[in-house]
Design an enzyme around this catalytic site. Structure first.
Site, PDB file in Angstrom:
ATOM      1  N   CYS A 102      21.519  53.463  21.357  1.00 38.09           N
ATOM      2  CA  CYS A 102      22.295  52.961  20.248  1.00 38.09           C
ATOM      3  C   CYS A 102      22.114  53.879  19.039  1.00 38.09           C
ATOM      4  O   CYS A 102      20.981  54.213  18.687  1.00 38.09           O
ATOM      5  CB  CYS A 102      21.786  51.561  19.938  1.00 38.09           C
ATOM      6  SG  CYS A 102      22.604  50.771  18.575  1.00 38.09           S
ATOM      7  N   CYS A 103      23.230  54.316  18.468  1.00 37.00           N
ATOM      8  CA  CYS A 103      23.121  55.135  17.262  1.00 37.00           C
ATOM      9  C   CYS A 103      24.228  54.753  16.293  1.00 37.00           C
ATOM     10  O   CYS A 103      24.979  53.814  16.554  1.00 37.00           O
ATOM     11  CB  CYS A 103      23.143  56.622  17.576  1.00 37.00           C
ATOM     12  SG  CYS A 103      24.730  57.236  18.111  1.00 37.00           S
ATOM     13  N   ALA A 104      24.348  55.471  15.211  1.00 39.06           N
ATOM     14  CA  ALA A 104      25.322  55.113  14.180  1.00 39.06           C
ATOM     15  C   ALA A 104      26.742  55.051  14.741  1.00 39.06           C
ATOM     16  O   ALA A 104      27.430  54.056  14.593  1.00 39.06           O
ATOM     17  CB  ALA A 104      25.227  56.082  13.015  1.00 39.06           C
ATOM     18  N   ALA A 109      26.084  51.229  16.984  1.00 38.16           N
ATOM     19  CA  ALA A 109      25.362  50.014  16.601  1.00 38.16           C
ATOM     20  C   ALA A 109      26.304  48.821  16.426  1.00 38.16           C
ATOM     21  O   ALA A 109      25.956  47.695  16.772  1.00 38.16           O
ATOM     22  CB  ALA A 109      24.578  50.270  15.315  1.00 38.16           C
TER      23      ALA A 109
END
Length: 108
Positions: free
Chosen positions: A12-14, A44
Site C-alpha cells: 500500500c502506498c500513496a 491507500a
C-alpha cells in the site's frame, strides 16, 4: 511435497505507482524461491475496497505512508491480517526478496 496455500501480500502506498516495481521484484523473488504468493499494490485510498475483495494475509505500507499504520490497522479490525511498514532500506533499494521475506515472516 505438500502444496502450501497461496499467501496474499498487499503493498500500500500513496498512489500505488512506486510500489508496482517492488511488486514485480517480489514476484520474481517468490518465483525463484518457489513460493506461491499473490502480491499486488494498491493506493491507500482503495484499502477498504481491496480488503472486501481479496483474501489478504498481510499489508505492507510504503515508507511514505507509514503515518497511516494505525489507520490501516483499524480498517483491518479483528481480521487475522498483519500490517507493517516496509523496511525503508529494502524499499529504497527495491529489494523484492527482502520485502517478500518481511511479508512472509509477518504472516508466520
Amino acid at each position: 511435497m505438500m502444496s502450501e496455500e497461496t499467501k496474499t501480500i498487499m503493498l500500500c502506498c500513496a498512489a500505488g505507482m512506486s510500489t508496482s516495481m517492488l511488486v514485480k521484484r517480489m514476484q520474481e523473488a517468490a518465483s525463484q524461491q518457489k513460493i506461491t504468493a499473490k502480491i499486488f499494490a494498491c493506493p491507500a485510498a482503495e484499502v477498504d475496497e481491496k480488503l472486501s475483495q481479496e483474501n489478504v494475509n498481510c499489508i505492507l505500507l510504503g515508507p511514505q505512508v507509514r503515518y497511516m499504520l494505525s489507520n490501516i490497522k483499524e480498517k483491518v479490525g479483528n481480521k487475522p491480517i498483519k500490517v507493517d511498514v516496509i523496511n525503508m532500506q529494502a524499499y529504497g533499494m527495491m529489494n523484492g526478496a527482502k520485502v517478500l521475506q518481511q511479508g512472509l515472516e509477518l504472516i508466520g
